[in-house]
Design a protein around this motif. Structure first.
Motif, mmCIF file in Angstrom:
data_model
loop_
_atom_site.group_PDB
_atom_site.id
_atom_site.type_symbol
_atom_site.label_atom_id
_atom_site.label_comp_id
_atom_site.label_asym_id
_atom_site.label_seq_id
_atom_site.Cartn_x
_atom_site.Cartn_y
_atom_site.Cartn_z
ATOM 1 N N ASP A 158 4.669 -16.424 -3.140
ATOM 2 C CA ASP A 158 5.733 -16.879 -2.669
ATOM 3 C C ASP A 158 6.553 -15.413 -3.918
ATOM 4 O OD1 ASP A 158 6.234 -18.839 -1.848
ATOM 5 O OD2 ASP A 158 6.806 -20.534 -3.220
ATOM 6 N N GLY A 159 6.554 -14.228 -2.662
ATOM 7 C CA GLY A 159 7.333 -13.506 -3.177
ATOM 8 C C GLY A 159 6.407 -12.419 -3.781
ATOM 9 N N LEU A 160 4.758 -12.449 -3.509
ATOM 10 C CA LEU A 160 4.165 -11.367 -3.743
ATOM 11 C C LEU A 160 3.936 -10.775 -2.910
ATOM 12 C CD1 LEU A 160 0.793 -11.253 -5.146
ATOM 13 C CD2 LEU A 160 -0.119 -12.357 -2.953
ATOM 14 N N GLU A 161 3.770 -9.525 -3.245
ATOM 15 C CA GLU A 161 3.349 -8.063 -2.303
ATOM 16 C C GLU A 161 2.110 -7.774 -2.872
ATOM 17 O OE1 GLU A 161 6.725 -5.505 -2.977
ATOM 18 O OE2 GLU A 161 8.041 -6.499 -1.090
ATOM 19 N N LEU A 162 0.989 -7.414 -2.128
ATOM 20 C CA LEU A 162 0.282 -6.482 -2.281
ATOM 21 C C LEU A 162 0.226 -4.735 -1.635
ATOM 22 C CD1 LEU A 162 -2.258 -9.569 -0.338
ATOM 23 C CD2 LEU A 162 -1.564 -9.131 -2.716
ATOM 24 N N SER A 163 -1.173 -4.621 -2.181
ATOM 25 C CA SER A 163 -1.272 -3.195 -2.661
ATOM 26 C C SER A 163 -2.095 -2.760 -1.366
ATOM 27 C CB SER A 163 -1.468 -2.286 -4.112
ATOM 28 O OG SER A 163 -1.359 -1.076 -3.535
ATOM 29 N N VAL A 164 -1.808 -2.392 0.136
ATOM 30 C CA VAL A 164 -2.978 -2.145 0.924
ATOM 31 C C VAL A 164 -2.711 -0.471 1.517
ATOM 32 C CG1 VAL A 164 -3.423 -3.168 2.994
ATOM 33 C CG2 VAL A 164 -2.499 -4.333 1.508
ATOM 34 N N VAL A 165 -4.496 -0.276 0.763
ATOM 35 C CA VAL A 165 -3.702 1.544 1.906
ATOM 36 C C VAL A 165 -3.835 1.390 2.977
ATOM 37 C CG1 VAL A 165 -5.770 2.968 0.661
ATOM 38 C CG2 VAL A 165 -4.893 1.828 -0.738
ATOM 39 N N VAL A 166 -3.513 2.250 3.246
ATOM 40 C CA VAL A 166 -3.813 2.489 4.402
ATOM 41 C C VAL A 166 -4.245 3.583 5.041
ATOM 42 C CG1 VAL A 166 -2.855 2.873 7.106
ATOM 43 C CG2 VAL A 166 -2.084 0.676 5.307
ATOM 44 N N PRO A 167 -5.762 4.992 5.618
ATOM 45 C CA PRO A 167 -5.920 5.628 5.979
ATOM 46 C C PRO A 167 -4.754 6.101 6.939
ATOM 47 C CG PRO A 167 -7.991 4.319 5.239
ATOM 48 C CD PRO A 167 -6.328 3.142 6.019
ATOM 49 N N ALA A 168 -4.723 7.613 6.434
ATOM 50 C CA ALA A 168 -3.953 8.563 7.959
ATOM 51 C C ALA A 168 -4.168 9.568 8.078
ATOM 52 C CB ALA A 168 -2.556 7.916 7.023
ATOM 53 N N THR A 169 -4.617 9.999 9.346
ATOM 54 C CA THR A 169 -4.716 11.103 9.552
ATOM 55 C C THR A 169 -4.359 12.225 9.187
ATOM 56 O OG1 THR A 169 -5.938 12.512 11.210
ATOM 57 C CG2 THR A 169 -4.406 11.024 12.140
ATOM 58 N N ILE A 170 -4.994 13.605 8.961
ATOM 59 C CA ILE A 170 -3.737 15.089 8.564
ATOM 60 C C ILE A 170 -4.451 15.654 9.053
ATOM 61 C CG2 ILE A 170 -3.040 14.323 6.066
ATOM 62 C CD1 ILE A 170 -5.288 15.679 5.276
ATOM 63 N N ARG A 171 -5.337 15.455 10.181
ATOM 64 C CA ARG A 171 -5.840 16.827 11.237
ATOM 65 C C ARG A 171 -4.627 16.792 11.778
ATOM 66 N NH1 ARG A 171 -11.477 16.585 12.478
ATOM 67 N NH2 ARG A 171 -11.264 14.441 11.011
ATOM 68 N N ASP A 172 -5.369 18.074 12.235
ATOM 69 C CA ASP A 172 -4.550 18.792 13.262
ATOM 70 C C ASP A 172 -4.037 18.015 14.843
ATOM 71 O OD1 ASP A 172 -3.276 20.595 11.148
ATOM 72 O OD2 ASP A 172 -4.650 22.314 12.245
ATOM 73 N N PRO A 173 -3.595 17.921 15.492
ATOM 74 C CA PRO A 173 -3.462 17.777 16.862
ATOM 75 C C PRO A 173 -4.532 18.474 17.767
ATOM 76 C CG PRO A 173 -1.163 18.071 16.082
ATOM 77 C CD PRO A 173 -1.747 18.967 14.549
#
Length: 474
Positions: free
Chosen positions: A299-314
């Motif tokens: 209840d009320g718990l928020e987890l810290s989740v890492v989401v990799p995201a690209t910084i590669r040029d299109p």
């Protein structure tokens, strides 16, 4: 120094090498199922010699797979990839047999076993396993199948580059002709003097750019420090749960959860979210069941989740190396309502993107710090409290690919877990389906099926709560 036959590693690439441990290899992998027919000889066995010869021809598209890691002498700069004069395709394309009964569970177990050990750094850092012994697919009885496990070191590629690399290794047309027999000769490695001069030129060039625009350099530095400080503020914010624990060398457990890509898009559109948000909400539904099953409060718990995201040029997905940042998201573990959960996840990812701008400079600072401390023997990953687990999502090909004329009928990603992380999820889209691979520590997470079943239930509930998707299958 980047040129024919050689290429320097970036700071982030080097960090991937330094973070590797015998019990925590730093490689990324894809597990596929392909039609066996075009790969068999007249006796019904794998035509391994012909497969190797034909795959070696395709290396003209991916010459980096002939390169091996070499460390530069002191004062000569970072390590580099150089052509391997002893390259032999037989070291990299091999076979293994899936245990009886040859179903998906046995295939996943075989893949996990093959992925346990780090790649041999004295050779190019990749391999491809052809896995025999699979039973016929339920959708196509009587059609023989072969597993395909492609593994490459994280120092060479990130997730997006790995997909592009694998796609270049395969064909978009089942009738595609083999490339001509290549007349490949390894380029000689640069001398120590060449490396020293190249390193000196690089440092002088950077110094000159700073002197040419000191004000701009200061602004860039301050922006990078500010962004890095924002990331560092996430340190010690992950709540204490059983998801973080010491892991051993007892292996991992793999499970796969599948979503229909069109259904995921419709659900995301209906709720003002993204497909990545749908993936995260599905995972959080499973994590909720997992923690409740362990008797932990949610209840009320928020987890810290890492989401990799690209910084590669299109348009630069084919470039190898790592161009990736990390978003730290606070995601709800206690929300039982699927629609409300998705809304909270979408809000959390939007907030993370606004508060944590991604850039190559920030990524270089953060991974450089992590890799440098790891090189000094400091096990920060084993003590970290910045994240509870990681979820990655990579877009794959929408059209079918072929291995020497054999259609790839299914593809799922396999990632790794390190430090005190006992759980990770990787998603990959291919031909209209999203494959979510759950990777869990065998000792710390023996109840991984609770998580996987919870993810399936969460997805079914989310679809049922979305009129646009409730009548579809996925």
């Amino acid at each position: 120094m980047d040129g024919a036959g050689c290429r320097r590693l970036s700071v982030v690439d080097l960090a991937m090498l330094r973070l590797e441990r015998p019990s925590a290899p730093q490689h990324v992998a894809g597990l596929c199922v392909v039609e066996a027919g075009p790969l068999l000889d007249g006796h019904g066995d794998l035509a391994l010699g012909a497969i190797r010869e034909r795959l070696e021809r395709r290396l003209v598209r991916v010459p980096e797979l002939r390169q091996v890691l070499r460390y530069a002498p002191p004062l000569c700069g970072p390590p580099l990839w150089v052509d391997d004069p002893g390259f032999a395709i037989g070291h990299h394309v091999r076979t293994a047999r899936v245990a009886v009964p040859g179903d998906e569970a046995a295939l996943l177990e075989t893949a996990e076993r093959l992925l346990r050990d780090p790649l041999d750094r004295s050779r190019p850092l990749w391999d491809l396993w052809l896995l025999t012994g699979l039973t016929d697919g339920p959708a196509e009885p009587g059609v023989a199948r072969v597993g395909l496990l492609f593994r490459v070191h994280h120092a060479l590629v990130d997730g997006l580059a790995a997909v592009a690399l694998a796609a270049a290794f395969l064909d978009a047309d089942p009738e595609a002709p083999d490339p001509p027999v290549p007349a490949w000769r390894p380029a000689p490695p640069p001398s120590a003097l060449d490396l020293f001069l190249d390193n000196a030129r690089h440092r002088l060039s950077r110094a000159a750019s700073v002197l040419a625009d000191p004000a701009g350099s200061v602004r860039t530095l301050l922006g990078t420090v500010s962004a890095a400080a924002g990331v560092l503020s996430a340190v010690n914010v992950a709540p204490r749960t059983s998801l973080n624990a010491s892991t051993g060398g007892q292996g991992r457990l793999l499970r796969v959860v599948r979503l229909g890509l069109d259904e995921a898009r419709r659900v995301a559109h209906a709720h003002g979210a993204t497909v990545n948000d749908v993936v995260l909400a599905t995972v959080m539904g499973g994590v909720r069941d997992l923690l409740l099953g362990r008797g932990e409060p949610v209840d009320g718990l928020e987890l810290s989740v890492v989401v990799p995201a690209t910084i590669r040029d299109p348009g630069r997905s084919r470039d190898l190396g790592n161009a990736v940042g990390a978003l730290y998201c606070r995601l709800p573990a206690g929300e039982s309502d699927p629609v409300r959960r998705l809304a909270l996840v979408a809000a959390a990812t939007r907030a993370a993107k606004a508060a944590q701008p991604l850039s190559r400079e920030t990524s270089t600072v953060m991974y450089g710090l992590l890799g440098g401390l790891s090189a000094l023997g400091l096990d920060l990953e084993g003590r970290q409290r910045a994240m509870n687990f990681q979820v990655s999502d990579v877009r794959g090909p929408e059209r079918p690919l072929y291995l020497l004329g054999a259609q790839v009928v299914d593809a799922v990603p396999v990632t790794g877990i390190t430090g005190n992380l006992t759980l990770a999820v990787a998603a990959l889209s291919y031909r209209g389906r999203l494959g979510l691979t759950v990777l869990a520590d065998r000792r710390a997470c023996p109840d991984v099926d609770v998580l996987a079943d919870g993810m399936r239930r969460a997805w079914a509930e989310t679809r049922a709560s979305t009129p646009e998707a409730a009548g579809t299958r996925g």
